[in-house]
Design a protein around this motif. Structure first.
Motif, PDB file in Angstrom:
ATOM      1  N   ALA A  67      23.159  -1.764  17.424  1.00 41.49           N
ATOM      2  CA  ALA A  67      21.996  -1.680  16.539  1.00 41.49           C
ATOM      3  C   ALA A  67      21.052  -0.568  16.970  1.00 41.49           C
ATOM      4  N   ALA A  68      20.818  -0.433  18.284  1.00 38.31           N
ATOM      5  CA  ALA A  68      19.920   0.613  18.776  1.00 38.31           C
ATOM      6  C   ALA A  68      20.450   1.997  18.436  1.00 38.31           C
ATOM      7  N   LEU A  69      21.743   2.204  18.605  1.00 39.77           N
ATOM      8  CA  LEU A  69      22.331   3.509  18.316  1.00 39.77           C
ATOM      9  C   LEU A  69      22.343   3.799  16.817  1.00 39.77           C
ATOM     10  N   GLU A  70      22.561   2.774  16.032  1.00 42.87           N
ATOM     11  CA  GLU A  70      22.527   2.949  14.577  1.00 42.87           C
ATOM     12  C   GLU A  70      21.114   3.317  14.113  1.00 42.87           C
ATOM     13  N   GLN A  71      20.116   2.624  14.656  1.00 37.27           N
ATOM     14  CA  GLN A  71      18.726   2.923  14.299  1.00 37.27           C
ATOM     15  C   GLN A  71      18.327   4.323  14.747  1.00 37.27           C
ATOM     16  N   ALA A  72      18.800   4.720  15.920  1.00 36.26           N
ATOM     17  CA  ALA A  72      18.481   6.053  16.426  1.00 36.26           C
ATOM     18  C   ALA A  72      19.012   7.124  15.482  1.00 36.26           C
ATOM     19  N   ALA A  73      20.245   6.956  15.027  1.00 38.00           N
ATOM     20  CA  ALA A  73      20.836   7.936  14.115  1.00 38.00           C
ATOM     21  C   ALA A  73      20.094   7.970  12.787  1.00 38.00           C
ATOM     22  N   GLU A  74      19.695   6.800  12.300  1.00 40.36           N
ATOM     23  CA  GLU A  74      18.996   6.727  11.010  1.00 40.36           C
ATOM     24  C   GLU A  74      17.598   7.350  11.092  1.00 40.36           C
ATOM     25  N   GLN A  75      16.896   7.110  12.195  1.00 40.78           N
ATOM     26  CA  GLN A  75      15.499   7.523  12.296  1.00 40.78           C
ATOM     27  C   GLN A  75      15.301   8.927  12.864  1.00 40.78           C
ATOM     28  N   LEU A  76      16.254   9.396  13.680  1.00 37.45           N
ATOM     29  CA  LEU A  76      16.061  10.670  14.371  1.00 37.45           C
ATOM     30  C   LEU A  76      17.071  11.743  13.982  1.00 37.45           C
ATOM     31  N   GLY A  77      18.210  11.339  13.491  1.00 39.94           N
ATOM     32  CA  GLY A  77      19.270  12.291  13.180  1.00 39.94           C
ATOM     33  C   GLY A  77      20.558  11.902  13.868  1.00 39.94           C
ATOM     34  N   PRO A  78      21.683  12.462  13.445  1.00 40.58           N
ATOM     35  CA  PRO A  78      22.986  12.092  14.000  1.00 40.58           C
ATOM     36  C   PRO A  78      23.023  12.236  15.522  1.00 40.58           C
ATOM     37  N   VAL A  79      23.678  11.285  16.170  1.00 41.54           N
ATOM     38  CA  VAL A  79      23.781  11.318  17.635  1.00 41.54           C
ATOM     39  C   VAL A  79      24.893  12.292  18.027  1.00 41.54           C
ATOM     40  N   GLU A  80      24.487  13.393  18.629  1.00 44.80           N
ATOM     41  CA  GLU A  80      25.436  14.410  19.085  1.00 44.80           C
ATOM     42  C   GLU A  80      25.792  14.227  20.553  1.00 44.80           C
ATOM     43  N   VAL A  81      24.835  13.713  21.332  1.00 44.87           N
ATOM     44  CA  VAL A  81      25.036  13.543  22.777  1.00 44.87           C
ATOM     45  C   VAL A  81      24.595  12.143  23.180  1.00 44.87           C
ATOM     46  N   VAL A  82      25.397  11.525  24.035  1.00 44.96           N
ATOM     47  CA  VAL A  82      25.010  10.251  24.641  1.00 44.96           C
ATOM     48  C   VAL A  82      25.080  10.396  26.149  1.00 44.96           C
ATOM     49  N   PRO A 124      32.575   8.160  15.537  1.00 41.91           N
ATOM     50  CA  PRO A 124      32.692   8.555  14.127  1.00 41.91           C
ATOM     51  C   PRO A 124      31.651   9.593  13.710  1.00 41.91           C
ATOM     52  N   GLY A 125      30.415   9.439  14.183  1.00 46.34           N
ATOM     53  CA  GLY A 125      29.382  10.407  13.858  1.00 46.34           C
ATOM     54  C   GLY A 125      29.650  11.763  14.490  1.00 46.34           C
ATOM     55  N   MET A 126      30.177  11.775  15.707  1.00 51.96           N
ATOM     56  CA  MET A 126      30.514  13.035  16.360  1.00 51.96           C
ATOM     57  C   MET A 126      31.648  13.727  15.620  1.00 51.96           C
ATOM     58  N   ARG A 127      32.587  12.952  15.142  1.00 53.54           N
ATOM     59  CA  ARG A 127      33.672  13.546  14.354  1.00 53.54           C
ATOM     60  C   ARG A 127      33.119  14.177  13.078  1.00 53.54           C
ATOM     61  N   ALA A 128      32.139  13.532  12.475  1.00 50.95           N
ATOM     62  CA  ALA A 128      31.529  14.103  11.270  1.00 50.95           C
ATOM     63  C   ALA A 128      30.804  15.411  11.593  1.00 50.95           C
ATOM     64  N   LEU A 129      30.221  15.480  12.800  1.00 55.80           N
ATOM     65  CA  LEU A 129      29.550  16.704  13.241  1.00 55.80           C
ATOM     66  C   LEU A 129      30.534  17.770  13.719  1.00 55.80           C
ATOM     67  N   LYS A 130      31.789  17.348  13.903  1.00 55.48           N
ATOM     68  CA  LYS A 130      32.834  18.218  14.464  1.00 55.48           C
ATOM     69  C   LYS A 130      32.504  18.646  15.888  1.00 55.48           C
ATOM     70  N   GLY A 131      31.920  17.725  16.633  1.00 57.57           N
ATOM     71  CA  GLY A 131      31.626  17.984  18.035  1.00 57.57           C
ATOM     72  C   GLY A 131      30.605  17.006  18.564  1.00 57.57           C
ATOM     73  N   GLY A 132      30.535  16.943  19.886  1.00 54.76           N
ATOM     74  CA  GLY A 132      29.574  16.050  20.524  1.00 54.76           C
ATOM     75  C   GLY A 132      29.939  15.891  21.986  1.00 54.76           C
ATOM     76  N   THR A 133      29.130  15.139  22.706  1.00 56.33           N
ATOM     77  CA  THR A 133      29.348  14.953  24.142  1.00 56.33           C
ATOM     78  C   THR A 133      28.966  13.544  24.556  1.00 56.33           C
ATOM     79  N   LEU A 134      29.815  12.942  25.370  1.00 57.31           N
ATOM     80  CA  LEU A 134      29.525  11.670  26.020  1.00 57.31           C
ATOM     81  C   LEU A 134      29.432  11.941  27.516  1.00 57.31           C
ATOM     82  N   LEU A 135      28.284  11.650  28.107  1.00 62.18           N
ATOM     83  CA  LEU A 135      28.045  11.901  29.521  1.00 62.18           C
ATOM     84  C   LEU A 135      27.863  10.576  30.265  1.00 62.18           C
ATOM     85  N   PHE A 136      28.653  10.387  31.309  1.00 62.22           N
ATOM     86  CA  PHE A 136      28.560   9.183  32.126  1.00 62.22           C
ATOM     87  C   PHE A 136      28.044   9.581  33.510  1.00 62.22           C
ATOM     88  N   VAL A 137      27.036   8.868  33.976  1.00 63.38           N
ATOM     89  CA  VAL A 137      26.411   9.175  35.265  1.00 63.38           C
ATOM     90  C   VAL A 137      26.679   8.016  36.219  1.00 63.38           C
TER      91      VAL A 137
END
Length: 220
Positions: A67-82, A124-137
């Motif tokens: 839900a948090a990630l869905e709201q973030a995309a709706e309110q701020l723009g597509p999630v390109e980086v996590v 799915p959203g990154m695929r729509a953007l044709k790119g993105g990044t997942l960063l694990f720390v």
């Protein structure tokens, strides 16, 4: 404008990464358990001229995380980086001979189920953007298990394996998955471990899309 979602956002590394990516034109979604804390971080960033909002979620609660990630995309723009970097609980860190099966439930939910939930929500959203990044720390126990932190060592190893499999599977689609290993914790007097330096490292991991695993410093 696209969004970076920082899961486990706090006033140290999370805020430094938020500022680094915001300077590059990203909006910032700050995700953590306590709404008041992420709202305060978002207010700080907003006062500096950046676009940011806070979202409450528990990484051990898949529904709240989605839900948090869905709201973030709706309110701020597509999630390109996590960035997935929540701080493990102290009870996850017991000596190996004192660790029973029940002690591993929390670490596994935290470090394996959480990342899997996040990945399936944002890919799915990154695929729509044709790119993105997942960063694990992660800390060093992700690659060098320690007796004193058995639960985290086991769960981080699972997170590392999952992240590397994602890296291999998603690279052909232009989606980068990277893991930053920070030995000896953030700060502590080591320049390479300071939040602003680590934020620069994470920016490079996103922008250069190089190797899967990056070390902030030598393990030794």
């Amino acid at each position: 404008m696209t969004t970076i979602a920082i899961i486990g956002a706090g006033s140290g590394l999370g805020l430094a990464v938020a500022r680094r990516f915001a300077r590059e034109g990203f909006s910032v979604a700050l995700v953590a358990r306590h709404q008041g804390r992420v709202d305060a971080l978002a207010e700080t960033l907003t006062s500096e001229g950046f676009q940011a909002r806070g979202f409450s979620a528990n990484v051990r609660d898949a529904e709240s995380l989605r839900a948090a990630l869905e709201q973030a995309a709706e309110q701020l723009g597509p999630v390109e980086v996590v960035q997935y970097s929540p701080l493990p609980a102290k009870e996850f860190m017991r000596p190996v001979l004192e660790t029973v099966a029940e002690d591993l439930v929390g670490p596994v939910e935290f470090s394996i189920y959480g990342p899997v939930t996040v990945a399936h929500q944002v890919i799915p959203g990154m695929r729509a953007l044709k790119g993105g990044t997942l960063l694990f720390v992660n800390g060093a126990s992700a690659v060098r298990p320690r007796d004193a932190v058995t639960g985290t060592s086991i769960a981080f190893a699972g997170e590392s394996a999952y992240a590397q499999l994602l890296h291999e599977a998603l690279a052909p689609e232009g989606i980068h998955v990277g893991q930053l290993i920070i030995p000896r914790g953030i700060g502590g007097g080591e320049e390479s471990h300071e939040p602003t330096v680590l934020a620069d490292t994470l920016w490079r991991m996103h922008s250069e899309k190089g190797e899967f695993r990056v070390y902030a410093a030598s393990l030794d």
